[in-house]
Design a protein around this motif. Structure first.
Motif, PDB file in Angstrom:
ATOM      1  N   ASP A 171       8.641   5.435  -1.790  1.00 41.29           N
ATOM      2  CA  ASP A 171       9.139   6.355  -2.396  1.00 41.29           C
ATOM      3  C   ASP A 171      10.186   6.127  -3.235  1.00 41.29           C
ATOM      4  OD1 ASP A 171       7.074   7.942  -0.640  1.00 41.29           O
ATOM      5  OD2 ASP A 171       9.184   9.046   0.516  1.00 41.29           O
ATOM      6  N   MET A 172      10.780   5.756  -2.727  1.00 37.43           N
ATOM      7  CA  MET A 172      11.856   5.400  -4.351  1.00 37.43           C
ATOM      8  C   MET A 172      11.322   4.252  -5.772  1.00 37.43           C
ATOM      9  SD  MET A 172      15.691   5.496  -2.207  1.00 37.43           S
ATOM     10  CE  MET A 172      16.633   5.448  -3.125  1.00 37.43           C
ATOM     11  N   LEU A 173      11.192   3.450  -4.676  1.00 35.86           N
ATOM     12  CA  LEU A 173       9.925   2.207  -5.995  1.00 35.86           C
ATOM     13  C   LEU A 173       9.153   2.929  -6.541  1.00 35.86           C
ATOM     14  CD1 LEU A 173      10.367  -0.828  -3.019  1.00 35.86           C
ATOM     15  CD2 LEU A 173      11.853  -0.235  -5.242  1.00 35.86           C
ATOM     16  N   TRP A 174       8.222   3.665  -5.588  1.00 35.88           N
ATOM     17  CA  TRP A 174       6.966   5.013  -6.883  1.00 35.88           C
ATOM     18  C   TRP A 174       7.934   5.639  -7.699  1.00 35.88           C
ATOM     19  CZ3 TRP A 174       2.222   3.468  -6.596  1.00 35.88           C
ATOM     20  CH2 TRP A 174       1.213   4.422  -7.186  1.00 35.88           C
ATOM     21  N   GLU A 175       8.217   5.543  -6.574  1.00 40.37           N
ATOM     22  CA  GLU A 175       9.071   6.709  -8.164  1.00 40.37           C
ATOM     23  C   GLU A 175       9.526   6.965  -8.844  1.00 40.37           C
ATOM     24  OE1 GLU A 175      13.010  10.636  -8.206  1.00 40.37           O
ATOM     25  OE2 GLU A 175      12.007   9.496  -6.660  1.00 40.37           O
ATOM     26  N   LYS A 176      10.396   5.569  -8.991  1.00 41.24           N
ATOM     27  CA  LYS A 176      11.193   5.013 -10.331  1.00 41.24           C
ATOM     28  C   LYS A 176      10.007   3.891 -10.999  1.00 41.24           C
ATOM     29  CE  LYS A 176      15.613   4.513  -9.933  1.00 41.24           C
ATOM     30  NZ  LYS A 176      16.357   5.061 -10.830  1.00 41.24           N
ATOM     31  N   LEU A 177       9.044   3.208 -10.599  1.00 39.54           N
ATOM     32  CA  LEU A 177       8.046   2.745 -11.666  1.00 39.54           C
ATOM     33  C   LEU A 177       7.244   4.118 -12.168  1.00 39.54           C
ATOM     34  CD1 LEU A 177       6.394  -0.001  -8.143  1.00 39.54           C
ATOM     35  CD2 LEU A 177       7.805  -0.077 -10.477  1.00 39.54           C
ATOM     36  N   ASN A 178       6.939   4.933 -12.131  1.00 36.01           N
ATOM     37  CA  ASN A 178       6.431   6.218 -12.244  1.00 36.01           C
ATOM     38  C   ASN A 178       7.455   6.938 -12.799  1.00 36.01           C
ATOM     39  OD1 ASN A 178       2.769   5.391 -11.633  1.00 36.01           O
ATOM     40  ND2 ASN A 178       4.057   4.784  -9.405  1.00 36.01           N
ATOM     41  N   GLY A 231       0.413  -0.798   0.129  1.00 36.65           N
ATOM     42  CA  GLY A 231      -0.237   0.154  -0.150  1.00 36.65           C
ATOM     43  C   GLY A 231       1.123   1.337   0.205  1.00 36.65           C
ATOM     44  N   TYR A 232       0.345   2.459  -0.663  1.00 38.63           N
ATOM     45  CA  TYR A 232       0.906   3.325  -0.826  1.00 38.63           C
ATOM     46  C   TYR A 232      -0.210   4.662  -0.315  1.00 38.63           C
ATOM     47  CZ  TYR A 232       4.706   6.215  -2.675  1.00 38.63           C
ATOM     48  OH  TYR A 232       6.026   7.988  -2.361  1.00 38.63           O
ATOM     49  N   ARG A 233       0.146   5.489  -0.388  1.00 38.66           N
ATOM     50  CA  ARG A 233      -0.530   7.361  -0.261  1.00 38.66           C
ATOM     51  C   ARG A 233      -1.541   6.695  -1.858  1.00 38.66           C
ATOM     52  NH1 ARG A 233       5.528  10.864   0.009  1.00 38.66           N
ATOM     53  NH2 ARG A 233       5.967   9.778   1.707  1.00 38.66           N
ATOM     54  N   ASP A 234      -2.286   8.438  -0.618  1.00 37.85           N
ATOM     55  CA  ASP A 234      -3.724   7.878  -1.368  1.00 37.85           C
ATOM     56  C   ASP A 234      -3.794   6.459  -2.194  1.00 37.85           C
ATOM     57  OD1 ASP A 234      -3.008  10.764  -1.127  1.00 37.85           O
ATOM     58  OD2 ASP A 234      -2.229  11.197  -3.411  1.00 37.85           O
TER      59      ASP A 234
END
Length: 329
Positions: free
Chosen positions: A322-329, A205-208
């Protein structure tokens, strides 16, 4: 789910249906003694079809299905009536399933989307009835086409797990522990090599209310691409991940060397894996103080973003997300 229930490859004989024969028939009515040919076409033989189903994550349901046989098409009839089509056989498979010819190893089809349907083994075409062979010089053809034979071949289905992030590391690098902390997955965890014998998936789970999927792949050892340890059986699951999270414990004798070995095994297995985004996590970092972390940062591999984490102490896990989400998006 027990590890014995994770089946990621099955082999079976796939045989499609034979096409029905065309009909040799002539129209005969009370006031039409010579009505001409009206033989109908034979029906198509049944296909063997693969359909993607995101609710499945293993090929267990196909484990004991050694022969998959579709029905033959029906013969044509008089009055230009076509024969019935053979019933298709639809096999539901998880997303990420690859079908190969078991003898040549050639890829036949890949299933990557929900509801995607691809014909694995096409049925034989039905033969044309004698109605189609009427000509100006031959108005009463006494022949029709036979139906085409169905196809038969041995098929190997292989599952490549679909996930956003694949965890790559040696046995005991802390991959399963990270998965259990960051998601609701409950992989087996132990302090001995090869605790993880099958891939495990977890939704993080991530933000929002957003989320991404992490796959815990069984540990890699030097020589895995040649079949050592668990060999290449699970390396193929890494191919379907959007990015790779390399995990090396802080107590490693040489982090750079371990990273090079892991990268080398992936390269030998499939050089295209080098095109994927990479991130390096130094695990079990709760045993380090800030000064030691600063010193170790100087020795880390160049060209790959890195982070020090501890799954047990929940150290830097939010930053890792945060780092994973940034890379994925």
């Amino acid at each position: 789910m027990a590890s014995s229930n994770f089946i990621d490859h099955v082999k079976f004989c796939s045989r499609s249906g034979k096409g029905g024969a065309g009909s040799v028939h002539f129209r005969r009515e009370k006031h039409v003694p010579k009505g001409g040919p009206d033989g109908g076409d034979g029906g198509r033989g049944g296909h063997i079809i693969l359909r993607g189903n995101r609710q499945l994550w293993t090929l267990l349901h196909l484990r004991y299905k050694k022969h998959v046989l579709a029905d033959d098409g029906g013969p044509g009839e008089g009055g230009c009536r076509s024969g019935a089509e053979g019933k298709d056989i639809i096999l539901e498979v998880p997303l990420g399933t690859v079908a190969k010819d078991s003898e040549t190893g050639e890829t036949i089809v890949e299933i990557l989307e929900e509801g995607q349907e691809i014909i694995l083994t096409p049925g034989g075409r039905g033969g044309q009835g004698n109605f189609h062979f009427k000509t100006a010089t031959n108005q009463t053809p006494h022949y029709a086409q036979p139906g085409e034979d169905g196809l038969e071949h041995w098929v190997l289905l292989e599952l490549k797990v679909l996930a956003d992030v694949g965890l790559v590391g040696f046995p005991n690098a802390g991959k399963s522990t990270l998965l259990s902390v960051m998601s609701a997955a409950k992989p087996e965890i132990g302090d001995y090599p090869f605790t993880t014998l099958v891939p495990n998936l977890g939704v993080v789970g991530y933000r929002d209310s957003q989320s991404f999927v992490i796959a815990d792949i069984p540990g890699i050892i030097e020589g895995a691409a040649e079949g050592k340890g668990l060999g290449i059986r699970f390396l193929r699951h890494i191919e379907r991940n959007s990015m790779l999270l390399f995990m090396i414990p802080a107590d490693s004798d040489d982090i750079q060397k371990d990273y090079d070995i892991l990268l080398g095994e992936l390269t030998k297995y499939n050089p295209e894996l080098l095109d994927k985004e990479r991130l390096l996590a130094i695990t079990k970092s709760d045993m380090l103080d800030e000064d030691l972390i600063d010193e170790m940062k100087k020795e880390l591999p160049k060209g790959v973003p890195s982070i020090f984490i501890s799954s047990v102490a929940h150290y830097n896990l939010d930053k890792l997300k945060d780092m994973l989400w940034e890379k994925l998006n």
